[in-house]
Design a protein around this motif. Structure first.
Motif, PDB file in Angstrom:
ATOM      1  N   SER A 141       0.846  -1.193   0.000  1.00 40.01           N
ATOM      2  CA  SER A 141       0.000   0.000   0.000  1.00 40.01           C
ATOM      3  C   SER A 141       0.879   1.239   0.000  1.00 40.01           C
ATOM      4  O   SER A 141       1.546   1.523   0.985  1.00 40.01           O
TER       5      SER A 141
ATOM      6  N   ASN B   2      -1.838   4.886   3.234  1.00 43.11           N
ATOM      7  CA  ASN B   2      -2.287   4.235   4.456  1.00 43.11           C
ATOM      8  C   ASN B   2      -3.720   3.736   4.260  1.00 43.11           C
ATOM      9  O   ASN B   2      -4.665   4.256   4.836  1.00 43.11           O
ATOM     10  N   GLU B   3      -3.867   2.721   3.440  1.00 43.92           N
ATOM     11  CA  GLU B   3      -5.187   2.187   3.102  1.00 43.92           C
ATOM     12  C   GLU B   3      -5.347   0.795   3.715  1.00 43.92           C
ATOM     13  O   GLU B   3      -4.478  -0.065   3.559  1.00 43.92           O
TER      14      GLU B   3
ATOM     15  N   HIS C  60      -8.082  -1.191   3.038  1.00 46.49           N
ATOM     16  CA  HIS C  60      -8.672  -2.025   1.994  1.00 46.49           C
ATOM     17  C   HIS C  60      -8.291  -1.458   0.635  1.00 46.49           C
ATOM     18  O   HIS C  60      -8.069  -0.270   0.468  1.00 46.49           O
TER      19      HIS C  60
ATOM     20  N   PRO D  85      -3.173   9.708   5.841  1.00 43.82           N
ATOM     21  CA  PRO D  85      -3.861   8.799   4.907  1.00 43.82           C
ATOM     22  C   PRO D  85      -3.015   8.432   3.697  1.00 43.82           C
ATOM     23  O   PRO D  85      -3.144   7.343   3.160  1.00 43.82           O
TER      24      PRO D  85
ATOM     25  N   ALA E  10     -12.594   5.723  -9.183  1.00 40.53           N
ATOM     26  CA  ALA E  10     -13.138   6.276  -7.940  1.00 40.53           C
ATOM     27  C   ALA E  10     -14.582   5.865  -7.723  1.00 40.53           C
ATOM     28  O   ALA E  10     -15.093   5.979  -6.608  1.00 40.53           O
TER      29      ALA E  10
ATOM     30  N   ARG F 105     -14.337   2.975  -5.046  1.00 41.17           N
ATOM     31  CA  ARG F 105     -14.100   3.440  -3.674  1.00 41.17           C
ATOM     32  C   ARG F 105     -13.589   4.867  -3.718  1.00 41.17           C
ATOM     33  O   ARG F 105     -12.815   5.229  -4.598  1.00 41.17           O
ATOM     34  N   ASN F 106     -14.014   5.631  -2.752  1.00 40.22           N
ATOM     35  CA  ASN F 106     -13.597   7.029  -2.691  1.00 40.22           C
ATOM     36  C   ASN F 106     -12.287   7.136  -1.918  1.00 40.22           C
ATOM     37  O   ASN F 106     -12.222   7.675  -0.823  1.00 40.22           O
ATOM     38  N   ASP F 107     -11.232   6.591  -2.501  1.00 45.14           N
ATOM     39  CA  ASP F 107      -9.912   6.574  -1.879  1.00 45.14           C
ATOM     40  C   ASP F 107      -8.885   7.089  -2.868  1.00 45.14           C
ATOM     41  O   ASP F 107      -9.073   6.984  -4.086  1.00 45.14           O
ATOM     42  N   PRO F 108      -7.769   7.645  -2.372  1.00 48.34           N
ATOM     43  CA  PRO F 108      -6.774   8.222  -3.287  1.00 48.34           C
ATOM     44  C   PRO F 108      -6.269   7.245  -4.340  1.00 48.34           C
ATOM     45  O   PRO F 108      -6.082   7.620  -5.494  1.00 48.34           O
TER      46      PRO F 108
ATOM     47  N   TYR G 179      -8.539   6.989  -7.282  1.00 50.80           N
ATOM     48  CA  TYR G 179      -8.515   8.182  -8.128  1.00 50.80           C
ATOM     49  C   TYR G 179      -7.297   8.161  -9.061  1.00 50.80           C
ATOM     50  O   TYR G 179      -7.334   8.724 -10.153  1.00 50.80           O
TER      51      TYR G 179
END
Length: 1614
Positions: free
Chosen positions: A245, A248-249, A251, A639, A995, A998-1001, A1004
């Motif tokens: 990762s 800092n994810e 999932h 994050p 995205a 999931r709404n995660d960096p 995107y």
């Protein structure tokens, strides 16, 4: 009988216990079906993945009890790059066929009690195939215990020795046993792993405390069938996950998943037959690295003939990167590097021989070789330099990069050492330094890979250091310390400590810069062994006998060891009693900065700093910037696990202009690692002194002798060390010093000689000749910016790689042609100014710069045979063409710059980023499969995945079987046309990401993104060129393209125009009404205005903000104006301008004109012109900017008038005919209260809406900002269309500032200034404009920076601005200021005359003795006992370095080259200013000029007294007898305490440890003064001589005694 029964029972139980060792009988062949899968990508279905699958039958038979044969039958390799799980695996038939022969060769291995031992195979089996076999053997590795069902151990496997957890379950009814084995690959005693490019990084464990950046686990599940002799493995399943990762994810992180299945099929009688070739030992079960290091994961190259392939790629790079860099150049450059890694030394030498005489090819080869990073390259570079085939710059460039990028091992370390010791290298100091620093870096990298590296690697450096210390070779000591600092080995701690003062007495004789370098060399050691360095650093910080710079540098090292809260609190406690303000300020600011740090690895230190800062006084926050400072700042995004930090250290010395040292460092955090990216340090010790002081001051031995004779009477005076003029700088990359430079007087002289010598003239002449002949330059520069790799084996036996590559290629093409008319003379230095004025210079230049950058991030399988990975690929391609023509006709005063049209490519900038799944193999390169990671159609196959999608994408009523499409890609094109020049620029942006999942960096980022920029001609007439022309002188009016005319308001036409314009403006105002929001805000905040005023107001003794501003008017001040004065005066100023001629061009020609325009084919005028006018009789200046377009009446008019020597007014108007908007500015000098002041006023009638809107928004934040800044704030009814700024000078070094804006008044009093403002109380300048203006200006500049000491009546103000009363002894000289280094450049003495009791100054410097004294109210001067009439002044010493001249009511002596900037003497007053570079080097009543007010009262012996009287008397020059010519009748002596003292229960006798001023023998005091001094006591029974070394004794008590200040002697005195 019971014993017999028990024995039988135990025997029965033992016979029933199962043997858990896997059984393979000697006469049987066990057949298994085997499948291995290795797949990488995101866990979500519907996205692309890449991977490999291997299917085969495994035959296993025993050779003997502990030796077995294994063979694969019908192996088949599949590759995968597609949408998971819909797309099928594709057989790699050609690769399987190519490897079939190797795959079917049986291997032999040892197997005892479930543990795999040595492995054997013929030489024809490649390491890659062997690793596949190891992946199968790894399944059979079982450490099964008979007595435990659940246990944990460190087990050896293919990936190393790792922590393994076993769970054994028996199922008697089903007649089978299950074994579950789990491995945590993050906790291994011996992990098989290979890192490249990570040697200089540090693990940030705190950054990954919540979620680790790399999580690796493996689970093995077995089903076994028990038998009488052991167990049969009927089924084994392995699942291994590597999750990486970058953020800092928890999932959704990318992962590599390895699966293995081994299923028992049958037992055959036919044994496995070994190969006829000899079986060789091929290691153990542990993975063996093969060609993974040489194979880059971003492209797969089949290397069949490395030399031929290198030549092919080299020619491609040369041909396609001439004028403009090709977009695939970075990838081709990486390919060249990969091929060179596979080449032998002989191959590289043959290629070099082929192309070394071709400059373009030579550059490409030399740029690529350092990136190869193999020992062969270092050897090649060394041999070619020693053979003279490489120039010095080429060698340094190639070697510096190669030494930093090469993989360190013992051979390369030995090679670097031999290079450093080579005779040819030793003759070039700069080159030897580079090699030596690289040697230290090599050891550092090796010790990262091998933590148990031997200290013997540093023995050559230790020997060099020892020899240099013995010979006192300072440059060699410095170099050795820097090498040891790069290596950072704990074994170097003791050799370094020998060079640190305070720890070894021998180190005290070494220069300060050596001490600093020795302490800085501890920094890399501190990162590895902080507990070893902490006590050393703390001891240095607390040792007050050391130089402040040494202590502050030790403070830097101490905080890099991450001290605990207890240690930091101890340090904070020591600051309470610290006497050195530089150390206090530096340490306090360092601790304060640490409280703001947010980086996880510094969290504990930040907490400790919060505790420590509470122990210190907040007053330390207000210390000025002339004291040393440390500043730390950072930003960290948890994050994203990304951050950056910066540190800046400024070490000052006596508040000099140049800090003593400045260090700046940057640090980066990414994915759980941290690195010190860049550090730059500069030391300016002595360089200022070297440039400013007079050389003659060092040469007069007679002067030094005289001054020493004068000062011989001072008790125990100690000379300060002389600082050798020196400056130095260093650069560190990733914590390793790569270069440093020393600058001393010799280097400066050589540089000056080079710049002014004949060689520089030859270079200038050659450059001008080349320009006239034409210069054509083309060069491409490639760079492998980053190569970071982590290679680790998987359970399958194939390597997994995490890597990041970044490569760039820049190219530039330049053509320059100059024409000079008339031609320059051969001897340029003979050219006169008149000839230069008649020169016409024309220059035409065309340039095309371009750069291509490619960046890759890869996760997947990388071998020389097959690659399967998910990849992020970014590209950037930028092209910047340009063509200009410049002409300078000096005779006519015409200067012109033209921008000419150039050929522009389709896209001037192209940036793209995409994520892909890639699979390819070496045997079938055309079958490469590349699939976007995010497909256009997203098709989940279960309700679970649908539930995880965003509600914005999915319809709640949609069934799971319905296809779900990703949102439409973002496509947008933005275009902007530039008016007049007819150029249109467009930016095309395309983006598609994941995205919607999931709404995660991370989601995107993955997808496809691109942006392109184009520049093209817009519709309309073609623009031929852009011109900027400047015409100076009387011809300026001729160059104006459009006649300038201004509207006269008095004429009928002017009135009609203004009336029409007013109607238009009123209409615009109605369309854009001004919001009333500000009025409501004003009313709401008015209630709180008083609270602001009360909380922020201050009581000061300076002028009140309400004092009126009074104008200067000749010899008297005007009466103060009322509240309407601003409006009336502003209106008057406006009327004054209006009354004068509207357009100065009607009366005077323009001074200069500037025309900026676009030249079009239709010859239509477009652009702007500026005309500047100056009317000297009316002291008026006018600037007019106007559009040259035919029907455009826009203008900007600036009118300035000097109304008097105290007042100037300016009006700026713009808009149509300069009538739309206007601002009037008035500046005038006057008084605020009793202080000289300057007032600026801005008044307007109408401003653009945009300005007023933002101004009102800004005004809302003013009250809070003022409160935070400590500015007094008041609500007031000031004019709504005026801003007033008043600045008053209570003194020449402080300011009072008052700002009046609409609705509020801001003020701040007594703002300190770092320099003096030369304004007298009457508003006049203290700089006299006369024939010596240069001298006056120079003296003022020095006055701003020098330290000043003065005396008014009996009160002395020291250099450090501390005041005390001086009880002066009659007729005895006191040392006011004295150069207390060994150079003794000057001494200034003070004496009170016995008869007149007037002060008398004596200055000794150079070869003269100057006396300044008062005769009545007049100041007089004697030089060498000869009086100099005032009429003969100014006096100038023959050397030109000393001047004496009149100033105000007294006399001033100037000798800046000797350290005395000015000595001013007048009746009842004197002042001394020492040069900036003398700060910290003076002694006497005026102090050290070092800013250390806590150490102000330091006596000649170095003793710090608390009494100002004792301090002043310690600097008296006592007499030897009462018949001394100086008429002094006093001496300094230790006195006995005249009262009985009981100390520690004993009667004691006490003597003062400070000398006291007493009359000589035979003389009696007629005036005394009390003085409090310290006493040292001993028992009255002691026989020791109390006076021996009394001034070095400790203080037992303090008492007051009398000091004599005037004596009368009898005629019989001695």
């Amino acid at each position: 009988m019971r014993a017999v029964v028990l024995a039988l029972t135990l025997a029965f139980v033992a016979s029933q216990q199962i043997n858990l060792v896997p059984e393979f009988a000697l006469d049987k062949t066990y057949v298994y079906n085997y499948e291995a899968l290795l797949l990488g990508g995101l866990p979500q279905e519907g996205l692309a993945r890449a991977g490999i699958k291997v299917n085969s039958k495994v035959y296993l038979s025993a050779v003997n009890k502990n030796t077995f044969l294994m063979k694969l039958k019908d192996p088949l390799i599949h590759e995968y790059a597609g949408i998971w799980p819909n797309d099928p695996f594709v057989p790699a038939a050609k690769l399987t066929s190519a490897l079939a022969a190797q795959l079917q060769i049986p291997i032999k291995f040892e197997y005892t009690n479930g543990v795999v031992g040595k492995v054997f195979a013929p030489a024809g089996v490649s390491p890659t195939i062997m690793n596949l076999y190891r992946g199968i053997l790894n399944i059979f590795q079982l450490n099964l215990k008979k007595t435990q069902n659940i246990y944990e151990l460190q087990e050896a496997g293919a990936q190393g020795v790792c922590r393994t957890h076993y769970v054994i379950s028996e199922y008697p009814k089903a007649n089978h046993i299950t074994v579950t084995k789990s491995k945590d690959l993050s906790f291994c005693q011996d992990r098989i792993i290979k890192d490249v490019g990570l040697a200089y990084t540090e693990r940030c464990d705190e950054c990954t405390k919540r979620v680790k950046s790399l999580i690796e686990i493996a689970t093995y599940s077995y089903i076994m069938k028990p038998s009488s002799t052991g167990v049969l493995i009927t089924e084994a399943k392995v699942q291994e996950v590597h999750q990486f990762s970058p953020f800092n994810e928890i999932h959704g992180a990318p992962m590599m998943e390895a699966k293995q299945t081994l299923a028992f099929v049958k037992i055959e009688k036919t044994p496995v037959v070994p190969n006829k070739a000899d079986y060789m030992a091929r290691g153990s079960l542990q993975y063996e690295f093969a060609t993974e290091i040489l194979q880059t994961p971003i492209q797969l190259i089949k290397i069949s003939n490395a030399p031929a392939q290198i030549v092919e790629v080299l020619k491609h790079l040369v041909v396609n990167n001439v004028d403009m860099v090709h977009d695939d150049a970075p990838l081709k450059f990486v390919q060249l590097v990969q091929l060179l890694r596979a080449a032998t030394l002989e191959n590289i030498e043959s290629i070099w021989a082929q192309f070394k005489n071709k400059p373009v090819y030579r550059h490409w080869i030399l740029d690529a070789l350092p990136a190869v990073s193999t020992p062969v390259i270092v050897k090649f570079i060394k041999e070619k330099f020693l053979a003279g085939e490489l120039t010095l710059p080429e060698f340094i460039q190639a070697l510096v990069v190669a030494l930093q990028m090469i993989t360190a091992d013992l051979d390369t370390i030995q090679l670097t050492a031999s290079l450093a010791m080579h005779k040819k290298i030793s003759t070039i100091p700069a080159l030897r330094e580079v090699v030596m620093l690289g040697y230290g870096s090599m050891i550092a990298k090796y010790c990262v890979a091998v933590p148990t590296c031997s200290p013997n690697l540093l023995r050559p450096i230790h020997e060099i250091a020892a020899e240099a210390i013995a010979k006192n070779n300072i440059p060699e000591i410095t170099l050795a310390l820097k090498v040891l600092g790069n290596a950072g080995h704990p074994a170097s701690l003791k050799p370094i400590m020998k060079l640190i003062p305070g720890l070894r007495s021998a180190a005290t004789s070494l220069p300060l810069r050596v001490h600093v370098d020795a302490i800085l060399a501890l920094r890399n050691i501190a990162k590895k062994e902080p507990k070893l360095v902490q006590p050393v650093a703390l001891q240095l910080v607390l040792d007050r006998s050391l130089h402040p710079e040494v202590r502050m540098v030790a403070c830097i090292v101490l905080f890099e060891t991450k001290p605990s809260a207890a240690l930091m609190s101890s340090l904070a406690g020591s600051l309470k009693t610290e006497t050195n303000m530089q150390v206090v300020s530096f340490t306090y600011s360092h601790i304060k900065s640490l409280t703001r740090i947010t980086a996880p690895d510094m969290a504990a230190v930040a907490g400790a700093a919060h505790v420590a800062i509470k122990l210190l006084s907040p007053k330390l926050e207000r210390l000025s910037f002339r004291f040393s400072r440390a500043l730390k700042f950072d930003i960290y995004q948890t994050p994203l696990m990304v951050g950056a930090a910066g540190s800046a250290y400024m070490i000052n010395d006596a508040a000099t202009i140049l800090p003593r040292a400045v260090v700046a460092k940057t640090r980066a955090y990414l994915a759980g690692v941290a690195a010190d990216v860049l550090e730059i340090g500069v030391r300016t010790e002595g360089i200022q002194e070297a440039l400013l002081k007079s050389p003659a001051a060092d040469e007069s031995v007679d002067r030094i002798t005289k001054i020493k004779r004068t000062l011989r009477a001072l008790i125990n005076w100690k000379t300060l060390p002389t600082s050798q003029p020196l400056a130095s700088a260093y650069v560190k990359l990733f914590g390793q010093e790569v270069a440093f430079a020393r600058i001393d007087r010799t280097i400066i002289e050589q540089a000056i000689s080079l710049a002014t010598g004949p060689k520089s003239r030859e270079l200038l002449k050659g450059a001008l000749k080349a320009l006239q002949e034409g210069i054509a330059f083309q060069r491409a520069k490639p760079l492998l910016v980053a190569e970071v790799r982590r290679i680790l084996p998987t359970a399958v036996g194939l390597p997994m790689e995490l890597s990041m590559y970044s490569a760039a290629v820049g190219a530039a093409s330049i053509n320059v042609q100059a024409t000079i008319t008339p031609p320059l003379p051969e001897e340029i230095e003979t050219m006169t100014l008149e000839q230069l004025k008649e020169t016409d210079v024309q220059l035409q230049a065309e340039a095309r710069a371009s750069i291509a950058v490619q960046k890759f991030a890869v996760m997947g399988v990388n071998t020389a045979l097959i690659q399967a990975a998910v990849m992020m690929r970014g590209k950037m391609h930028i092209i910047a063409p340009g063509k200009v023509a410049v002409r300078a006709d000096i005779l006519k005063g015409n200067y012109k710059v033209e921008a000419l049209p150039v050929e522009v490519p389709e896209h001037v900038a192209d940036v793209s980023f995409e994520t892909l799944a890639v699979a390819r193999n070496i045997e079938d390169p055309t079958a490469e499969r590349i699939v976007p990671l995010v497909p256009e159609l997203f098709l989940p196959n279960c309700q679970t995945h649908l539930a995880g999608l965003s509600s914005e994408v999915l319809d709640p009523e949609m069934s799971p079987e319905d296809p779900v499409r990703a949102p439409a890609p973002f496509d947008k094109t933005l275009c902007l046309a530039v008016p007049y020049i007819e150029i249109k620029g467009c930016v095309e942006v395309h983006s598609r990401n994941a995205a919607f999942i999931r709404n995660d960096p991370l989601f995107y980022i993955i997808g496809q993104h691109s942006a392109r920029a184009t520049v093209a001609r817009a519709e309309g007439p073609t623009v031929e060129r852009l011109e900027l022309e400047v015409q100076v002188g009387p011809r300026a009016a001729e160059r104006l393209l459009k006649q300038i005319s201004l509207i006269d308001e008095e004429t009928p036409d002017g009135k009609a125009f203004l009336l029409k314009l007013r109607e238009i403006l009123e209409t615009e105002d109605k369309k854009n009404p001004i919001s009333s929001e500000s009025n409501s805000n004003t009313s709401r905040s008015s209630s709180s205005s008083s609270s602001f005023s009360k909380s922020s107001s201050r009581v000061t003794e300076t002028a009140s903000p309400m004092d009126p501003f009074k104008k200067f008017h000749k010899d008297q001040y005007m009466a103060h104006h009322g509240s309407s004065k601003a409006v009336s005066s502003g209106s008057a100023a406006s009327e004054h301008i209006q009354k004068q001629a509207k357009y100065l061009g009607n009366d005077v020609p323009p001074v200069f004109a500037i025309i900026a325009r676009a030249v079009r084919v239709d010859r239509k005028l477009l652009g702007y012109q500026l005309a500047a006018f100056f009317d000297k009789p009316t002291a008026r200046v006018q600037l007019i900017v106007s559009s040259i377009a035919e029907n455009d009446n826009w203008k900007l008019c600036v009118n300035g008038v000097l109304l008097s020597k105290h007042k100037v007014t300016t009006k700026v108007a713009w808009g149509t005919e300069c009538q739309q908007y206007a601002v009037i500015t008035k500046a005038e000098a006057g008084l605020l209260g009793e202080f000289p002041a300057v007032r600026l006023e801005w008044e307007w009638e109408r401003l653009p809406i945009l300005i007023t809107t933002y101004a009102k928004k800004l005004s809302k934040n003013i009250p809070m900002a003022a409160l935070q800044a400590g500015i007094r704030f008041e609500r007031a009814t000031n004019s709504k269309k005026e801003i007033e700024l008043t600045v008053a000078l209570p003194s020449q070094r402080s300011l009072n500032v008052i700002v009046r804006v609409p609705e509020m008044t801001l003020s701040r009093m007594a703002i300190p200034l770092p320099f003096s403002v030369p304004i007298n109380p009457d508003g006049t300048l203290s700089i006299h404009i006369d024939q010596d203006i240069l001298f006056r200006v120079q003296n003022y500049i020095y006055d701003c920076t020098t330290a000043r000491c003065s005396m008014m009546q009996d009160t002395i103000t020291t250099f450090n601005n501390r005041r005390y009363k001086n009880e002066m002894p009659i007729s005895c000289y006191q040392v006011l200021a004295w150069d207390c280094t060994s150079e003794l450049k000057f001494v200034v003495l003070l004496k009170k005359d016995e008869e007149s009791e007037e002060n008398h100054l004596n200055i000794k410097l150079a070869d003269i003795n100057v006396d300044l004294y008062a005769l009545g109210t007049h100041a007089k001067v004697k030089i060498n006992e000869m009086e100099v009439p005032i009429s003969s002044l100014p006096y100038q010493h023959p050397s030109g370095s000393i001047q004496i001249r009149e100033k105000a009511d007294g006399l001033s002596l100037y000798a800046s080259g000797h350290g005395l900037q000015e000595v001013y003497f007048a009746s009842g007053h004197w002042k001394i200013q020492v040069a900036d570079w003398m700060k910290g080097k003076t002694c006497g009543l005026c102090g050290r000029a070092d800013g250390e007010i806590r150490q102000e009262y330091t006596t000649p012996s170095g003793y710090l007294t608390k009494s100002s009287v004792s301090f002043a008397h310690s600097w008296v020059l006592p007499a030897e007898s009462c018949r001394d010519a100086s008429q002094c009748r006093m001496k300094l002596e230790s006195v006995k305490l005249e009262k009985q003292v009981i100390l520690n229960g004993q009667e004691s006798k006490c003597y003062s440890v400070e000398p006291v001023l007493r009359c000589l023998s035979g003389c009696s005091p007629i005036r005394t003064t009390p003085v409090t001094i310290g006493y040292h006591c001993l028992s009255t029974l002691s026989n020791l001589n109390m006076l021996d070394g009394i001034y070095e004794k400790s203080v037992d008590l303090s008492e007051t005694t009398d000091a004599h200040v005037a004596c009368r002697c009898s005629e019989q005195c001695a």
